[in-house]
Design a protein around this motif. Structure first.
Motif, PDB file in Angstrom:
ATOM      1  N   ILE A  75      15.395  -2.681   5.008  1.00 53.08           N
ATOM      2  CA  ILE A  75      16.419  -3.649   3.955  1.00 53.08           C
ATOM      3  C   ILE A  75      16.038  -4.415   4.142  1.00 53.08           C
ATOM      4  N   GLN A  76      15.965  -4.729   2.569  1.00 51.51           N
ATOM      5  CA  GLN A  76      15.905  -7.404   2.737  1.00 51.51           C
ATOM      6  C   GLN A  76      15.062  -7.574   3.725  1.00 51.51           C
ATOM      7  N   ASN A  77      13.923  -6.700   3.814  1.00 53.56           N
ATOM      8  CA  ASN A  77      12.840  -7.767   4.246  1.00 53.56           C
ATOM      9  C   ASN A  77      12.199  -8.338   2.466  1.00 53.56           C
ATOM     10  N   THR A  78      11.847  -9.725   3.545  1.00 55.20           N
ATOM     11  CA  THR A  78      10.487 -10.043   2.284  1.00 55.20           C
ATOM     12  C   THR A  78       9.234  -9.733   2.117  1.00 55.20           C
ATOM     13  N   PHE A  79       8.500  -8.655   3.011  1.00 53.60           N
ATOM     14  CA  PHE A  79       7.538  -7.949   2.970  1.00 53.60           C
ATOM     15  C   PHE A  79       7.693  -6.499   3.845  1.00 53.60           C
ATOM     16  N   ASP A  80       7.563  -5.343   3.717  1.00 57.41           N
ATOM     17  CA  ASP A  80       7.545  -4.532   4.254  1.00 57.41           C
ATOM     18  C   ASP A  80       6.577  -3.821   4.815  1.00 57.41           C
ATOM     19  N   ILE A  81       5.344  -4.303   4.722  1.00 59.97           N
ATOM     20  CA  ILE A  81       4.136  -3.428   5.423  1.00 59.97           C
ATOM     21  C   ILE A  81       3.450  -4.585   5.045  1.00 59.97           C
ATOM     22  N   ALA A  82       2.329  -5.101   6.368  1.00 63.10           N
ATOM     23  CA  ALA A  82       0.842  -5.654   5.930  1.00 63.10           C
ATOM     24  C   ALA A  82       0.076  -4.801   6.914  1.00 63.10           C
ATOM     25  N   THR A  83      -1.150  -5.047   6.663  1.00 65.24           N
ATOM     26  CA  THR A  83      -2.342  -4.377   7.371  1.00 65.24           C
ATOM     27  C   THR A  83      -3.722  -5.217   6.517  1.00 65.24           C
ATOM     28  N   ASN A  84      -4.408  -5.443   7.965  1.00 62.68           N
ATOM     29  CA  ASN A  84      -6.016  -5.822   7.947  1.00 62.68           C
ATOM     30  C   ASN A  84      -6.853  -4.627   7.317  1.00 62.68           C
ATOM     31  N   GLY A  85      -7.000  -4.514   6.882  1.00 61.30           N
ATOM     32  CA  GLY A  85      -8.208  -2.902   6.308  1.00 61.30           C
ATOM     33  C   GLY A  85      -7.354  -2.196   4.713  1.00 61.30           C
ATOM     34  N   SER A  86      -7.980  -1.961   4.420  1.00 61.10           N
ATOM     35  CA  SER A  86      -9.038  -1.219   3.662  1.00 61.10           C
ATOM     36  C   SER A  86      -7.966   0.407   4.060  1.00 61.10           C
ATOM     37  N   LEU A  87      -8.870   1.232   5.038  1.00 63.40           N
ATOM     38  CA  LEU A  87      -8.731   2.587   5.781  1.00 63.40           C
ATOM     39  C   LEU A  87      -7.227   2.908   6.230  1.00 63.40           C
ATOM     40  N   VAL A  88      -6.503   4.183   5.502  1.00 65.40           N
ATOM     41  CA  VAL A  88      -5.550   4.306   6.057  1.00 65.40           C
ATOM     42  C   VAL A  88      -5.161   5.815   7.217  1.00 65.40           C
ATOM     43  N   LEU A  89      -5.507   5.130   8.480  1.00 65.53           N
ATOM     44  CA  LEU A  89      -5.326   6.634   8.905  1.00 65.53           C
ATOM     45  C   LEU A  89      -3.429   6.967   9.285  1.00 65.53           C
ATOM     46  N   ASN A  90      -2.925   6.576   9.242  1.00 65.02           N
ATOM     47  CA  ASN A  90      -1.301   6.899   9.228  1.00 65.02           C
ATOM     48  C   ASN A  90      -0.553   7.359   7.973  1.00 65.02           C
ATOM     49  N   THR A  91       0.604   7.400   8.444  1.00 64.93           N
ATOM     50  CA  THR A  91       1.628   8.562   7.484  1.00 64.93           C
ATOM     51  C   THR A  91       2.892   7.782   7.802  1.00 64.93           C
TER      52      THR A  91
END
Length: 433
Positions: A316-332
């Motif tokens: 809620i009302q975060n400037t950015f919700d998610i950030a990551t440093n790679g393209s491979l996604v291994l989380n749900t």
């Protein structure tokens, strides 16, 4: 049979007679605590009445209870360790302990427990000490309802408020810690519970622990610390119903998870931090039913993290919700509420019919080039994000929530209760600054 009963009664009476109480004070026969320590036996109690006592180091080598009456002051005169405890079954309660010695070589504390067990330090005020309460190689100790305040201008000039090393089964509850290096620091500490503590305005971390497995942290408040809370090289951690707030700075966050495994981060509030949670090298962590509100970044999850489950969280009302440093996604990511979600729910099952991609292209640009924040809320930034959502090319395609919730996880009643509790706790912490 009668003989045995009489023998037991005699032994009980003898034990009761041996447990003596010694009064210490300016108007009593015994005027110094050192003298009382020489007179007592195991099981005795020393009652110290109000006044100021400058007696150097008080070494406790007998199993006794020391109680302060009318807030006596133990003054370390910036030279001594006021209380050193070397035996089990000791209680220190009801004192103001101040002005311990400072040393860059030796960890001097207001109260230090050396390789003992079943020691209780409760209801004390610890003011202007190097370390506050230091537990070394001990177990089954209780640190309860103490107020610890330090005034060091830098991290090097003050120790930690509550510091434990190589200990087990500690109970740390109801303490307020401010102005220290770390509010609570645990290293090689196991089977320990920290509950209902307030750690605020400490120079480095509100809570910092390393190599400390199978511990739980419940209903604590961490506000305005240098970098929030750091959890490192640890497994089987439970952090529930805590508040992480007002941790601001270039390298600040509410909670750092560094090489954490098989843990639970549930029902917490992350409010107004530069970054709510920063995750590095952490695996199999359950992050659920947390509230991320008003942060710069709600969650930064590095590519070194895998098999983490994030579900039923509110963003809620975060400037950015998610950030990551790679393209491979291994989380749900599944069944989270995102206030920026613009999808629809035609089948009325309270879940969005189209996936939500919480990473924006603009946030990735800002991560690499912080000066790009000057364009925040500009037409150019909006155009970048809209284009990326239509034709994903640079953001991780697999990082998405396929079943985003249309409403926050909690019911209105539950949310009101949660807000009320959070505001009450945060307000109290700010007033106490």
């Amino acid at each position: 049979m009668t003989y045995l009963v009489n023998l037991c009664i005699c032994l009980m009476v003898a034990g009761m007679v041996r447990a003596a109480t010694i009064e210490v004070g300016p108007r009593h026969r015994i005027t110094s605590i050192q003298s009382a320590l020489e007179l007592v036996s195991d099981g005795d109690t020393i009652r110290v009445v109000g006044g100021t006592y400058r007696e150097g180091n008080l070494a406790i080598r007998k199993r006794i209870t020391i109680i302060g009456v009318d807030n006596p002051i133990i003054d370390g005169q910036k030279r001594y360790e006021p209380f050193s405890i070397f035996v089990p079954y000791v209680t220190i309660k009801g004192f103001t302990i101040k002005a311990s010695g400072h040393s860059s070589v030796k960890d001097i504390a207001a109260v230090k427990i050396y390789d003992a067990h079943h020691v209780t330090v409760a209801d004390n005020v610890l003011d202007d000490n190097f370390f506050g309460i230091y537990v070394q190689g001990s177990r089954q100790c209780t640190i309860r309802n103490n107020r610890l305040t330090a005034y060091g201008k830098t991290e090097q000039l003050t120790g930690n408020g509550i510091h434990a090393w190589k200990s087990d089964s500690l109970h740390i509850s109801g303490n307020t810690i401010a102005g220290h290096r770390d509010g609570i620091y645990l290293e090689f500490v196991t089977h320990t519970e920290a509950r209902d503590n307030r750690s605020l305005n400490n120079r480095r971390y509100g809570l910092h622990f390393m190599f400390s497995h199978n511990n739980g942290y419940y209903h604590n408040t961490f506000t305005g610390n240098g970098a929030g809370v750091a959890v490192m090289y640890t497994k089987h951690v439970r952090m529930e119903h805590n508040v992480f707030s007002e941790n601001w700075g270039d390298a600040a966050y509410g909670l750092l998870l560094k090489d954490i495994m098989d843990s639970h981060i549930e029902d917490n509030v992350f409010f107004r931090n530069t970054t709510g949670i920063l995750m590095e090298g952490s695996n199999r962590v359950q992050i659920q039913r947390n509230r991320f509100e008003g942060n710069g970044w709600a969650l930064k999850i590095q590519a070194s993290c895998m098999d983490n489950m994030l579900t039923q969280n509110n963003f809620i009302q975060n400037t950015f919700d998610i950030a990551t440093n790679g393209s491979l996604v291994l989380n749900t990511f599944v069944q989270n509420y995102w206030d920026k979600y613009e999808g629809y729910d035609l089948d009325k099952d309270q879940e969005g019919d189209v996936p939500y991609r919480p990473i924006s292209l603009y946030s990735m640009v800002v991560e690499k080039y912080p000066m790009a924040m000057l364009l925040f809320r500009s037409f150019m930034a909006t155009l970048l994000d809209r284009t990326e959502r239509m034709l994903p090319s640079l953001t991780p395609e697999g990082l998405k929530d396929d079943r985003p919730l249309m409403k926050p996880v909690f019911t209105l009643h539950e949310t009101d209760d949660m807000n009320a509790g959070f505001i009450r706790r945060l307000g109290t912490a700010i007033v106490d600054e």
